[in-house]
Enzyme design. Structure first.
Site, PDB file in Angstrom:
ATOM      1  N   GLU A 123       0.868  -1.170   0.000  1.00  0.00           N
ATOM      2  CA  GLU A 123       0.000   0.000   0.000  1.00  0.00           C
ATOM      3  C   GLU A 123       0.905   1.220   0.000  1.00  0.00           C
ATOM      4  O   GLU A 123       1.789   1.345   0.831  1.00  0.00           O
ATOM      5  CB  GLU A 123      -0.917  -0.013   1.236  1.00  0.00           C
ATOM      6  N   ASP A 179       5.668   1.761  -2.882  1.00  0.00           N
ATOM      7  CA  ASP A 179       5.184   1.629  -4.244  1.00  0.00           C
ATOM      8  C   ASP A 179       5.309   0.165  -4.691  1.00  0.00           C
ATOM      9  O   ASP A 179       6.348  -0.469  -4.498  1.00  0.00           O
ATOM     10  CB  ASP A 179       6.042   2.534  -5.134  1.00  0.00           C
ATOM     11  N   ALA A 180       4.255  -0.365  -5.295  1.00  0.00           N
ATOM     12  CA  ALA A 180       4.234  -1.778  -5.690  1.00  0.00           C
ATOM     13  C   ALA A 180       5.352  -2.105  -6.678  1.00  0.00           C
ATOM     14  O   ALA A 180       5.942  -3.182  -6.635  1.00  0.00           O
ATOM     15  CB  ALA A 180       2.880  -2.126  -6.294  1.00  0.00           C
ATOM     16  N   ASP A 238      -4.522  -4.825  -7.355  1.00  0.00           N
ATOM     17  CA  ASP A 238      -5.753  -4.065  -7.117  1.00  0.00           C
ATOM     18  C   ASP A 238      -5.404  -2.639  -6.719  1.00  0.00           C
ATOM     19  O   ASP A 238      -5.963  -2.082  -5.799  1.00  0.00           O
ATOM     20  CB  ASP A 238      -6.577  -4.759  -6.024  1.00  0.00           C
TER      21      ASP A 238
END
Lengths: 309, 215
Positions: free
Chosen positions: A128, A155-156, A176
């Protein structure tokens, strides 16, 4: 042509923005008995928690008219309120017993909470970007970490790149991170999906919540296709979302999906996941414009394409 | 003596290329977010790093450009700023991945990673683009009393260029072109600017133009 289309679109958006500015007061009291129980401005967005009766919802950027990000029934928090949230469990039809799970995008935390409830022994990493969302999920949406489940506030793309470098792999990956007002464009590109592919275990499954309208639907479809080949395109009539489900070892036949659904249905009942309905809605048919450009790190104007038809 | 038409051409050329340099700076800056995001994300600190490095590079560029303008200012020297800036943008196209991968491995914290990456890639080109403004003013100013007026005009065109560069890049260029294609466009625009400046320098009455500026 292009200019015209954009002119109209931005005009429409500007009008909407004005309308919602003036209608701000109405928006916050849109339903009888709706009560704002928390408001917060984070680095990335305005976060509002609204409660109507037993239903508590997380809303990002309420002033510009965003829909609910996630909702929970506080009397029955294990029930999944949103169709797309339930749909993200269709990946279990391809990988029924994941040991390592990655969820990119916490929101109210209902997907990871359900996963840890279903698979208490599985290791779950949740990504997240917004620390404020993490706090709100804990305070208002019953999100709880445990020794097997951790949130990483980052950050993903960065997390996944590092995971790929250290050869970490996951059996179940949920992407998602794409709802809300601003789309993180670097999480839609072919290069990103190749990095995700590196951390997907040989038997693992990738579940991605994506855009189902606008030109972005076509661009995302060709991009996923270019990296993963065939995938299940999963849509439900009640939901505006489209879920992409794919894996590395090849997609199973419908018969296998149905058999798996029958085995899982009882366990998923308490979350309201009607898994028996899912196999017939998962299609490999191409229903997008194949001539659209693949999104890359060089070309990913997702926020502009979203308004494009 | 200065021939009037030539002086007019020189003035308008300088204003046009100053506009282009302003445009180029913001185009490169906006694309910087795109360039950095695969390695450092698109969080607010990535923009913080970029803006910090751009401001720092410009400030040093202003200082150095102003200093250089005190020594035999000439259009030929002026053209070099554009050429060198264009050359230093090349690594952003050619070596960005290699540079960022090394920094990604070296620095765990994406804030300092993005700051270091932005410094490595953008300090030199933006520093040279920054030198253009004070040097332009020196080339345009003839008398002390109108120096403020000239500086105002120069800031006007270059900042207007920056505004339009920001708008055009974020609204349209990213929708029409690849990031690298846009950067090549910037390089070509800077080289054309240098060419225009050198053409003016070499106009038939070039001695006049040269004398004018080497007062």
């Amino acid at each position: 042509m292009k200019l015209n289309r954009f002119g109209i679109c931005s005009l429409r958006r500007a009008c909407l923005l004005l309308a919602s500015l003036f209608g701000g007061l109405i928006t916050t009291s849109f339903a009888a008995g709706a009560e704002t129980i928390h408001e917060e401005r984070s680095l990335y967005r305005d976060i509002t928690v609204v409660q109507t009766g037993p239903r508590r919802c997380l809303i990002f950027n309420v002033r510009i008219g965003d829909r609910n990000q996630t909702c929970v029934d506080i009397d029955k928090p294990e029930k999944l309120v949103f169709s797309y949230t339930r749909m993200s469990f269709a990946g279990l039809l391809l990988m029924p017993e994941p040991k390592r799970i990655l969820v990119a995008g916490l929101g109210g935390g209902s997907i990871p909470m359900t996963l840890t409830d279903l698979f208490p022994d599985a290791y779950i990493d949740v990504l997240e970007i917004d620390a404020a969302v993490f706090n709100v999920a804990k305070q208002y949406f019953f999100y709880q970490e445990n020794e097997n489940m951790k949130v990483h506030v980052m950050d993903a793309r960065i997390f996944i790149k590092r995971a790929a470098m250290s050869n970490v792999q996951y059996d179940y990956i949920v992407l998602d991170a794409f709802t809300g007002d601003y789309i993180p464009e670097h999480l839609l590109t072919r290069e990103f999906l190749l990095e995700v592919k590196q951390i997907l275990s040989p038997d693992g499954v990738l579940v991605a919540n994506t855009f189902s309208t606008s030109a972005l639907y076509d661009h995302e479809s060709v991009t996923y296709q270019s990296v993963y080949g065939e995938f299940f395109n999963f849509k439900m009539p009640a939901s505006g979302n489209r879920i992409i489900i794919t894996n590395l070892k090849g997609l199973p036949e419908r018969g296998e999906l149905i058999a798996q659904a029958q085995q899982l249905s009882e366990r998923l009942e308490k979350y309201d996941i009607q898994i028996l309905d899912y196999p017939n809605r998962m299609s490999t048919a191409v229903d997008w414009d194949m001539s659209r450009r693949v999104l890359t790190d060089q070309f990913s104007p997702a926020n502009l394409l979203r308004d494009n038809r | 003596m200065i021939s009037r038409p030539n002086q007019k051409i020189m003035r308008s050329t300088i204003l046009v290329v100053a506009f282009i340099s302003g445009f180029a700076i913001m185009t490169v800056e906006l694309l910087g977010g795109r360039v950095l995001s695969p390695y450092f994300g698109s969080s607010v600190y990535v923009w913080g790093s970029l803006i910090t490095i751009f401001m720092l590079s410009l400030s040093i560029g202003y200082l150095v450009g102003g200093k250089l303008s005190t020594r035999n200012p000439s259009l030929r020297f002026y053209a070099f700023f554009f050429i060198i800036a264009a050359i230093f943008i090349l690594p952003v196209i050619q070596f960005a991945d290699g540079i960022m991968e090394q920094i990604f491995l070296l620095v765990e914290d994406p804030r300092y990673g993005s700051l270091l990456a932005a410094a490595c890639m953008y300090f030199l080109p933006i520093c040279f683009l920054g030198m253009i403004s004070p040097y332009s003013i020196r080339l345009l100013v003839e008398h002390e009393h109108h120096s403020g007026h000239i500086a105002g005009q120069l800031y006007f065109v270059s900042t207007l260029g920056s505004a339009l560069g920001t708008l055009a890049t974020s609204f349209y260029f990213v929708l029409w072109f690849d990031v690298d294609q846009i950067l090549w466009g910037v390089i070509v625009a800077l080289l054309l600017s240098a060419t225009a400046v050198l053409l003016v320098y070499n106009l038939p009455t070039k001695s006049a133009a040269r004398d004018r500026v080497s007062v």
